[in-house]
Design a protein around this motif. Sequence first.
Motif, PDB file in Angstrom:
ATOM      1  N   ASP A 234       0.835  -1.207   0.000  1.00  0.00           N
ATOM      2  CA  ASP A 234       0.000   0.000   0.000  1.00  0.00           C
ATOM      3  C   ASP A 234       0.866   1.252   0.000  1.00  0.00           C
ATOM      4  OD1 ASP A 234      -2.416  -1.393  -0.024  1.00  0.00           O
ATOM      5  OD2 ASP A 234      -2.429  -1.594   2.157  1.00  0.00           O
TER       6      ASP A 234
ATOM      7  N   ARG B 104       2.244   1.622  -3.449  1.00  0.00           N
ATOM      8  CA  ARG B 104       1.184   2.064  -4.354  1.00  0.00           C
ATOM      9  C   ARG B 104       0.908   3.559  -4.180  1.00  0.00           C
ATOM     10  NH1 ARG B 104      -2.081  -1.450  -2.943  1.00  0.00           N
ATOM     11  NH2 ARG B 104      -1.738  -3.019  -4.562  1.00  0.00           N
ATOM     12  N   SER B 105       1.019   4.049  -2.952  1.00  0.00           N
ATOM     13  CA  SER B 105       0.778   5.473  -2.701  1.00  0.00           C
ATOM     14  C   SER B 105       1.841   6.359  -3.342  1.00  0.00           C
ATOM     15  CB  SER B 105       0.720   5.734  -1.192  1.00  0.00           C
ATOM     16  OG  SER B 105       2.003   5.579  -0.604  1.00  0.00           O
TER      17      SER B 105
END
Length: 332
Positions: free
Chosen positions: A199, A202-203
């Motif tokens: 995550d 992905r950010s």
Amino acid sequence: MDWGQILNNTAYWVFSPETIAYALAATGLAVHFGYAGLLNFGMAGFMALGAYGYAISILSFGWPWWVGIIVGCLAAVVFAFILGIPTLRLRADYLAIVTIAAAEIVRLALTTQLFDEWTNSADGLGGYHAGFRAANPFPKEAADGSVMTYGFGPWTWTADQLWVRVFGIILLAIAVYLVWALMRSPWGRVLKGIREDEDAVRSLGKNVFSYKMQALIIGGVFGALGGVVFALPSAVVPATYTTSLTFFIWTILLLGGAATVFGPVVGSLIFWVIMGFLGNVLPALANSGILPMSSQQAATLRFILVGVALMLIVIFRPQGIFGNKRELTFVK
């Protein structure tokens, strides 16, 4: 017991094609699990596709042996795409289940008579060695016409046996170097970031799915090359590529260290030397009356001991010999 014979038989596994093939497959699994965090339990499928792609290219289409290796690798790439597109967004435990099933589908497809024209179903394939052996750079006969042998100490090989080992070691060295170079590159750092926290990666605008797919393909190609090396000295038999093969590769990976470059190589060496030693010692102990069982039962006992060893490794040393415990996703 003849300890000299036992030690000579054990020494075979130090440079055996099986040891090299499993080291290649474990190197691919290191890319999958150690660096990308992909819980792949289907490495046997990649090895089967590499071996069958190699053999079928030669037997059914008459292509050169080196083209067969390329075909085996391409088959692994296609399998990685088919496997990865619907599964790489799954959680680790679901991914493990799917990859086990996918590898079994490949094995069962190779045994069915639907593809008997190419795979010879459960009987497997053989007789594809001529092209590879013709490329052997080592002389096969001495000046007096006798068969040339190579090696030292307990390791003595014919020219063809030496060629298989040298070629396998070259492939393994290339694979190890590529893993070392890739994991030191920005691509490798992103991959390890995905393993830690996808995550967060992905950010930062990275395409996590794309990186996982690339890792699955690269590791799968190494697994296919392991399948090719495994098939070079003998035959391709579908019964070889069962889930137990995958579990052996996992044992090798965890023994050497999952997120390491040389861990799979050392793990494969230790694993097969121990397996070879137990495979000679346990039946000898049974024949001597020390173990209350038959020699066949004693030979099977080594697989039980390997299973117990795998559990102990995961419990007490999950990072393996060379690994770093902080880099293992399943012990956090």
